[in-house]
Every structure is written in structure tokens, then in C-alpha cells.
Design a protein around this motif. Structure first.
Motif, short mmCIF file in Angstrom:
data_model
loop_
_atom_site.label_atom_id
_atom_site.label_comp_id
_atom_site.label_asym_id
_atom_site.label_seq_id
_atom_site.Cartn_x
_atom_site.Cartn_y
_atom_site.Cartn_z
N ALA A 60 -13.94 4.16 2.80
CA ALA A 60 -12.65 3.47 2.90
C ALA A 60 -11.47 4.44 2.89
O ALA A 60 -10.37 4.09 3.32
N LEU A 61 -11.67 5.65 2.39
CA LEU A 61 -10.58 6.61 2.25
C LEU A 61 -10.75 7.76 3.23
O LEU A 61 -11.87 8.21 3.49
N ASN A 62 -9.62 8.24 3.76
CA ASN A 62 -9.69 9.46 4.55
C ASN A 62 -9.65 10.66 3.59
O ASN A 62 -9.53 10.49 2.38
N ASP A 63 -9.75 11.86 4.12
CA ASP A 63 -9.86 13.05 3.26
C ASP A 63 -8.63 13.25 2.38
O ASP A 63 -8.74 13.61 1.20
N ALA A 64 -7.43 13.03 2.94
CA ALA A 64 -6.20 13.21 2.16
C ALA A 64 -6.13 12.17 1.04
O ALA A 64 -5.77 12.50 -0.11
N GLN A 65 -6.45 10.93 1.36
CA GLN A 65 -6.43 9.87 0.34
C GLN A 65 -7.47 10.14 -0.74
O GLN A 65 -7.22 9.95 -1.92
N ARG A 66 -8.66 10.60 -0.33
CA ARG A 66 -9.73 10.89 -1.29
C ARG A 66 -9.29 11.98 -2.26
O ARG A 66 -9.46 11.86 -3.47
N ALA A 67 -8.70 13.06 -1.73
CA ALA A 67 -8.24 14.16 -2.58
C ALA A 67 -7.18 13.69 -3.56
O ALA A 67 -7.21 14.03 -4.75
N ARG A 68 -6.23 12.89 -3.08
CA ARG A 68 -5.17 12.39 -3.95
C ARG A 68 -5.75 11.47 -5.02
O ARG A 68 -5.38 11.55 -6.20
N ALA A 69 -6.66 10.58 -4.63
CA ALA A 69 -7.26 9.65 -5.59
C ALA A 69 -8.07 10.39 -6.64
O ALA A 69 -8.00 10.07 -7.83
N LEU A 70 -8.85 11.39 -6.22
CA LEU A 70 -9.64 12.14 -7.19
C LEU A 70 -8.75 12.88 -8.18
O LEU A 70 -9.06 12.99 -9.36
N GLU A 71 -7.62 13.40 -7.69
CA GLU A 71 -6.70 14.13 -8.57
C GLU A 71 -5.99 13.18 -9.54
O GLU A 71 -5.92 13.44 -10.73
N ARG A 72 -5.48 12.06 -9.02
CA ARG A 72 -4.70 11.15 -9.85
C ARG A 72 -5.56 10.35 -10.83
O ARG A 72 -5.09 9.98 -11.90
N LEU A 73 -6.80 10.07 -10.46
CA LEU A 73 -7.67 9.26 -11.32
C LEU A 73 -8.64 10.10 -12.14
O LEU A 73 -9.52 9.56 -12.79
N ALA A 74 -8.49 11.42 -12.12
CA ALA A 74 -9.43 12.32 -12.80
C ALA A 74 -9.74 11.93 -14.24
O ALA A 74 -10.90 11.96 -14.64
N LEU A 107 -6.54 1.79 -7.22
CA LEU A 107 -6.58 2.52 -5.95
C LEU A 107 -5.21 2.56 -5.30
O LEU A 107 -4.78 3.59 -4.78
N ARG A 108 -4.50 1.44 -5.32
CA ARG A 108 -3.17 1.37 -4.70
C ARG A 108 -2.22 2.36 -5.38
O ARG A 108 -1.49 3.10 -4.72
N GLU A 109 -2.23 2.41 -6.72
CA GLU A 109 -1.35 3.32 -7.45
C GLU A 109 -1.74 4.79 -7.23
O GLU A 109 -0.88 5.66 -7.16
N ALA A 110 -3.05 5.05 -7.14
CA ALA A 110 -3.51 6.43 -6.99
C ALA A 110 -3.16 7.00 -5.62
O ALA A 110 -3.02 8.22 -5.48
N LEU A 111 -3.00 6.15 -4.61
CA LEU A 111 -2.75 6.63 -3.26
C LEU A 111 -1.28 6.84 -2.94
O LEU A 111 -0.95 7.35 -1.88
N VAL A 112 -0.40 6.44 -3.84
CA VAL A 112 1.03 6.62 -3.61
C VAL A 112 1.35 8.11 -3.62
O VAL A 112 0.99 8.83 -4.56
N SER A 113 2.02 8.58 -2.57
CA SER A 113 2.35 10.00 -2.52
C SER A 113 3.46 10.29 -3.52
O SER A 113 4.36 9.48 -3.72
N PRO A 114 3.39 11.45 -4.17
CA PRO A 114 4.41 11.78 -5.17
C PRO A 114 5.77 11.98 -4.50
O PRO A 114 5.85 12.51 -3.39
N THR A 115 6.81 11.56 -5.18
CA THR A 115 8.15 11.74 -4.63
C THR A 115 8.59 13.18 -4.90
O THR A 115 8.39 13.72 -5.99
N VAL A 116 9.17 13.80 -3.89
CA VAL A 116 9.61 15.18 -4.00
C VAL A 116 11.07 15.18 -4.45
O VAL A 116 11.91 14.51 -3.86
N ARG A 117 11.34 15.92 -5.51
CA ARG A 117 12.72 16.00 -5.99
C ARG A 117 13.44 17.05 -5.19
O ARG A 117 13.03 18.22 -5.14
N ARG A 118 14.50 16.63 -4.57
CA ARG A 118 15.32 17.57 -3.81
C ARG A 118 16.50 17.98 -4.68
O ARG A 118 17.27 17.13 -5.12
N PRO A 119 16.66 19.27 -4.94
CA PRO A 119 17.76 19.70 -5.80
C PRO A 119 19.11 19.39 -5.14
O PRO A 119 19.27 19.53 -3.93
N THR A 120 20.04 18.95 -5.96
CA THR A 120 21.37 18.61 -5.46
C THR A 120 22.39 19.55 -6.08
O THR A 120 22.13 20.19 -7.09
N ARG A 121 23.57 19.58 -5.46
CA ARG A 121 24.65 20.41 -5.97
C ARG A 121 25.67 19.50 -6.64
O ARG A 121 25.84 18.36 -6.24
#
Length: 150
Positions: A60-74, A107-121
């Protein structure tokens, strides 16, 4: 006791824009006695449900989703197997539904991509306010000094 399991559908979300469908033959359901009080039927009814999915081998998961899920659900994984249990209801059917909902939510929560913080001035206004506050504080301290004697 192992049972035949229907496909698990995960609704679309940020990590899976088209949703997911986990084939039923990749899910493993186990039934056992639920703990706690329950009256006469507690020792005879297998109402507790454990639902397991091997994230490392699921189609059900592609490689990117599998890696993210394994990391987040470790922390929740036993090897690469994710297991959820449900025993809050008296009926096995309702516990099966609850376990499927929990697994889909994880599964839904584990697959959410992390938000990238962009530094502001700092804005021009915030810089100006900071400098004005510094000069006010400086003036206050300058006024506390003794006058110079000539």
C-alpha cells in the motif's frame, strides 16, 4: 483465532493525497479475551481485537511513504510490524471497527510530511520599536545618575 480481513481504506490526507488501500491479506487480526469487568460473558467472548500490519512489506505504501512511516512510528513498531488493539467495546464487531480506525489514523498521521521552518527576518517596525525601547531604558538609567559636580 485469525479471521478474514477486508481491505483497509485510509482517507486522503497530506501524506497520501489519493488515500491508501491496504489489502486485507496484509492485515492480521487476532482475537482474545478482553481484560476487566464484563459480567458473565467476559471469560467466553473473544472481544479484544489486535490488528497488525507489516509496514516493511506492505504494497500500500511507496518507498518514500514506507521510509517516513518506519521513522515516525519507530517507537510503536515490533521490527517493522505495527499493531493496534481495541477492547473498549463489549462486542467484537465494534472493537474490530475501532482497531481499523486507529490503524488508519496512525498511518495517516505518520505519512504527513514535516513542515519546514523557513527563517524570517525581523520587520522594520519591530526593529524600530526595539531601538526606541532601548533608548527609553537608557534615558531612564541616565536620569538615575548623580549630577556631575563642577
Amino acid at each position: 483465532m485469525l479471521g478474514r480481513v477486508d481491505d483497509l481504506h485510509v482517507t486522503p490526507g497530506p501524506g497520501a493525497p489519493r488515500g491508501l488501500t491496504v489489502p486485507g491479506d496484509e492485515l492480521v487480526e487476532r482475537f482474545s479475551h478482553a481484560s476487566g469487568p464484563g459480567g458473565q460473558g467476559v471469560n467466553t467472548a473473544d472481544s479484544r481485537v489486535q490488528l497488525s500490519l507489516d509496514i516493511g512489506t506492505t504494497t500500500a505504501l511507496n518507498d518514500a511513504q514506507r521510509a517516513r512511516a518506519l521513522e515516525r512510528l519507530a517507537p510503536r513498531l515490533a521490527g517493522t510490524v505495527l499493531t493496534v488493539a481495541a477492547e473498549e467495546h463489549r462486542s467484537q464487531r465494534r472493537n474490530r471497527t475501532a482497531a481499523r480506525e486507529r490503524l488508519a489514523a496512525l498511518l495517516r498521521e505518520a505519512l504527513v510530511s514535516p513542515t519546514v521552518r523557513r527563517p524570517t527576518r525581523p520587520t522594520a517596525g519591530s526593529k524600530r520599536r526595539r531601538m526606541e525601547a532601548k533608548s527609553r531604558r537608557s534615558e531612564t538609567k541616565r536620569n538615575r545618575q548623580r549630577p556631575a559636580t563642577d
